[in-house]
Write a protein that holds these residues in place. Structure first.
Motif, PDB file in Angstrom:
ATOM      1  N   UNK A 196      -7.114   0.922  -0.086  1.00 24.03           N
ATOM      2  CA  UNK A 196      -7.459  -0.335   0.571  1.00 24.03           C
ATOM      3  C   UNK A 196      -7.948  -0.111   2.000  1.00 24.03           C
ATOM      4  N   UNK A 197      -8.700   0.978   2.206  1.00 19.42           N
ATOM      5  CA  UNK A 197      -9.220   1.290   3.520  1.00 19.42           C
ATOM      6  C   UNK A 197      -8.222   1.917   4.468  1.00 19.42           C
ATOM      7  N   UNK A 198      -7.022   2.233   3.987  1.00 18.37           N
ATOM      8  CA  UNK A 198      -5.974   2.799   4.819  1.00 18.37           C
ATOM      9  C   UNK A 198      -5.639   4.218   4.371  1.00 18.37           C
ATOM     10  N   UNK A 199      -5.109   5.002   5.298  1.00 20.56           N
ATOM     11  CA  UNK A 199      -4.648   6.343   4.973  1.00 20.56           C
ATOM     12  C   UNK A 199      -3.374   6.242   4.145  1.00 20.56           C
ATOM     13  N   UNK A 200      -3.319   6.976   3.036  1.00 23.60           N
ATOM     14  CA  UNK A 200      -2.163   6.931   2.151  1.00 23.60           C
ATOM     15  C   UNK A 200      -1.881   8.333   1.621  1.00 23.60           C
ATOM     16  N   UNK A 201      -0.660   8.547   1.142  1.00 17.42           N
ATOM     17  CA  UNK A 201      -0.287   9.816   0.534  1.00 17.42           C
ATOM     18  C   UNK A 201       0.488   9.556  -0.749  1.00 17.42           C
ATOM     19  N   UNK A 202       0.140  10.306  -1.780  1.00 19.18           N
ATOM     20  CA  UNK A 202       0.900  10.312  -3.028  1.00 19.18           C
ATOM     21  C   UNK A 202       1.802  11.542  -2.992  1.00 19.18           C
ATOM     22  N   UNK A 203       3.089  11.331  -3.151  1.00 22.35           N
ATOM     23  CA  UNK A 203       4.083  12.401  -3.081  1.00 22.35           C
ATOM     24  C   UNK A 203       4.642  12.606  -4.482  1.00 22.35           C
ATOM     25  N   UNK A 204       4.596  13.836  -4.977  1.00 30.89           N
ATOM     26  CA  UNK A 204       4.984  14.097  -6.358  1.00 30.89           C
ATOM     27  C   UNK A 204       5.690  15.442  -6.464  1.00 30.89           C
ATOM     28  N   UNK A 232      12.075  15.102  -7.653  1.00 33.29           N
ATOM     29  CA  UNK A 232      11.619  14.852  -9.028  1.00 33.29           C
ATOM     30  C   UNK A 232      11.103  13.436  -9.227  1.00 33.29           C
ATOM     31  N   UNK A 233      10.601  12.827  -8.181  1.00 28.09           N
ATOM     32  CA  UNK A 233      10.107  11.460  -8.286  1.00 28.09           C
ATOM     33  C   UNK A 233       8.713  11.351  -7.666  1.00 28.09           C
ATOM     34  N   UNK A 234       8.063  10.231  -7.945  1.00 32.12           N
ATOM     35  CA  UNK A 234       6.756   9.933  -7.376  1.00 32.12           C
ATOM     36  C   UNK A 234       6.916   8.840  -6.323  1.00 32.12           C
ATOM     37  N   UNK A 235       6.295   9.060  -5.168  1.00 30.38           N
ATOM     38  CA  UNK A 235       6.314   8.048  -4.111  1.00 30.38           C
ATOM     39  C   UNK A 235       4.903   7.858  -3.579  1.00 30.38           C
ATOM     40  N   UNK A 236       4.619   6.633  -3.157  1.00 32.61           N
ATOM     41  CA  UNK A 236       3.300   6.309  -2.603  1.00 32.61           C
ATOM     42  C   UNK A 236       3.511   5.614  -1.266  1.00 32.61           C
ATOM     43  N   UNK A 255       1.298   2.116  14.329  1.00 30.54           N
ATOM     44  CA  UNK A 255       1.194   2.346  12.892  1.00 30.54           C
ATOM     45  C   UNK A 255       2.483   2.959  12.376  1.00 30.54           C
ATOM     46  N   UNK A 256       2.820   2.637  11.143  1.00 29.73           N
ATOM     47  CA  UNK A 256       4.006   3.231  10.538  1.00 29.73           C
ATOM     48  C   UNK A 256       3.789   3.379   9.040  1.00 29.73           C
ATOM     49  N   UNK A 257       4.515   4.321   8.446  1.00 32.24           N
ATOM     50  CA  UNK A 257       4.412   4.565   7.016  1.00 32.24           C
ATOM     51  C   UNK A 257       5.255   3.549   6.251  1.00 32.24           C
ATOM     52  N   UNK A 258       4.626   2.928   5.250  1.00 37.39           N
ATOM     53  CA  UNK A 258       5.302   1.959   4.393  1.00 37.39           C
ATOM     54  C   UNK A 258       5.351   2.511   2.974  1.00 37.39           C
ATOM     55  N   UNK A 259       6.536   2.512   2.393  1.00 36.25           N
ATOM     56  CA  UNK A 259       6.717   3.024   1.036  1.00 36.25           C
ATOM     57  C   UNK A 259       6.457   1.907   0.031  1.00 36.25           C
ATOM     58  N   UNK A 285      -0.018  -1.195  -7.685  1.00 38.76           N
ATOM     59  CA  UNK A 285       0.984  -0.222  -7.271  1.00 38.76           C
ATOM     60  C   UNK A 285       2.350  -0.895  -7.179  1.00 38.76           C
ATOM     61  N   UNK A 286       2.926  -1.131  -8.326  1.00 38.25           N
ATOM     62  CA  UNK A 286       4.262  -1.702  -8.395  1.00 38.25           C
ATOM     63  C   UNK A 286       5.068  -0.968  -9.428  1.00 38.25           C
ATOM     64  N   UNK A 287       6.376  -1.083  -9.360  1.00 41.15           N
ATOM     65  CA  UNK A 287       7.235  -0.337 -10.264  1.00 41.15           C
ATOM     66  C   UNK A 287       6.972  -0.694 -11.718  1.00 41.15           C
ATOM     67  N   UNK A 288       6.711  -1.975 -12.000  1.00 43.99           N
ATOM     68  CA  UNK A 288       6.499  -2.385 -13.383  1.00 43.99           C
ATOM     69  C   UNK A 288       5.242  -1.759 -13.960  1.00 43.99           C
ATOM     70  N   UNK A 289       4.232  -1.502 -13.110  1.00 43.20           N
ATOM     71  CA  UNK A 289       2.976  -0.924 -13.589  1.00 43.20           C
ATOM     72  C   UNK A 289       3.073   0.581 -13.739  1.00 43.20           C
ATOM     73  N   UNK A 290       4.013   1.216 -13.026  1.00 43.38           N
ATOM     74  CA  UNK A 290       4.112   2.651 -13.058  1.00 43.38           C
ATOM     75  C   UNK A 290       5.186   3.189 -14.006  1.00 43.38           C
TER      76      UNK A 290
END
Length: 355
Positions: free
Chosen positions: A263-271, A283-287, A298-302, A344-349
């Motif tokens: 969405x035009x923002x810096x993001x990281x997928x953690x796996x 052993x989990x996935x975080x975005x 600015x701050x990181x939002x999980x 990007x919601x728990x129900x979709x993932x």
């Protein structure tokens, strides 16, 4: 009908920017002025704004064992009954290896065609079938000073209305920290130039290609000195041609990190790490998304946390800047398959959890 010479230049530009790519390709032969105009970054940007907003997905496919069955595939829309098209690469027969996609911006694709050290590049427009072989970079390897690793990125500099290719060359130093040199290729100027700007307190790692986010190129890195307990993002502002270091959330210490745009923002997928001590491996996935606060900071939002995430799924990027693309790794019946995750919601993932 008035001739083109009797029309104002702005009117000619406006008319040409509304035509399809095939027509523009034919009209390049009308005059040298038209050929230069339709190759100008400002014209290309204007033409793209009036073109279809639907994006395309480029996938590089090759068989690493045999060296055959390779190609670059154009996918129109992987979320629907998409169509695929095999694209022919310029100079394909004379290339020492199958080219790697450095990046794609506004329909212009940058290819790395070098056998090593990312030292030979090609700009290619699949729509017009035109290509430009770039001059060789300034920074090279030598016996006394061999190159250790090269990172690169390709993007559009909206501030200077220019396409830029960045090359970060790492030489192995005498101590544990590598020595870096940085150079930039400008599409407008047609030359490489070495810049004195450096970044400190971080060592680039992971993928070699930078991710474009809001006018900057970004790489995952390992923090040094005061950042030694965490991973960071090294960001290069293409307009000002300066680096900055962005600390990542502490959770990334014992996990893989993929830098993406969301969405035009810096993001990281953690796996999960594939090889790690069982006591420290996440052993989990975080975005996480780097969002703006009301006070201007600015701050990181999980956004997402999924426990017991499958190690066979690896995030490779985002589609349309909002859907995460995963690639199956090491699963025989799912080889060469990709999976999209929309909301990007728990129900979709949940479907991505290990079964």
């Amino acid at each position: 009908m008035a001739s083109s010479s009797s029309l104002p230049q702005n009117t000619i530009t406006d008319i040409l920017s509304r035509l399809p790519v095939k027509s523009l390709t034919r009209f390049k032969s009308v005059s040298k002025n038209w050929a230069n105009l339709t190759s100008n970054p400002a014209f290309i940007a204007a033409h793209l704004r009036r073109s279809s907003p639907d994006p395309y997905l480029l996938i590089r496919r090759y068989h690493s064992q045999s060296g055959w069955d390779y190609g670059i595939w154009l996918i129109t829309d992987p979320t629907l009954n998409f169509g695929t098209q095999l694209l022919r690469i310029p100079l394909e027969d004379s290339l020492p290896r199958f080219p790697k996609i450095v990046g794609s911006v506004d329909g212009l694709v940058c290819l790395d065609i070098s056998p090593c050290y990312a030292s030979d590049f090609l700009m290619w427009n699949p729509g017009t079938k035109q290509f430009k072989h770039l001059p060789l970079p300034l920074i090279t390897s030598s016996r006394d000073n061999p190159i250790w690793m090269v990172f690169y990125g390709f993007g559009f500099d909206s501030f200077n209305n220019d396409y830029k290719l960045l090359r970060i060359v790492s030489f192995k130093g005498n101590d544990e920290s590598p020595f870096l040199r940085v150079e930039v290729y400008s599409w407008r100027e047609g030359v490489w130039k070495e810049i004195e700007e450096r970044f400190e307190l971080a060592q680039l790692c992971g993928g070699q290609d930078g991710v474009v986010v809001d006018g900057s190129l970004n790489w995952a890195a390992i923090g040094l000195q005061r950042f030694s307990d965490r991973k960071v993002v090294v960001s290069f502002d293409m307009g000002r041609e300066v680096f900055k270091t962005v600390p990542l959330p502490p959770v990334t210490r014992h996990a893989n990190v993929k830098v993406v745009s969301y969405m035009g923002l810096l993001a990281v997928a953690v796996y999960p790490l594939v090889f790690a001590a069982s006591g420290t491996n996440m052993n989990r996935f975080e975005f996480w998304v780097l969002s703006d606060c009301e006070d201007g900071t600015k701050r990181w939002t999980n956004l997402v946390v999924i426990e017991n995430f499958s190690k066979s799924l690896v995030p490779v990027g985002t589609w349309r800047d909002r859907e995460v693309v995963f690639k199956y790794m090491g699963v025989r019946d799912r080889e060469n398959q990709f999976q999209l995750c929309g909301e990007l919601g728990a129900s979709q993932l949940k479907k991505l959890k290990r079964r």
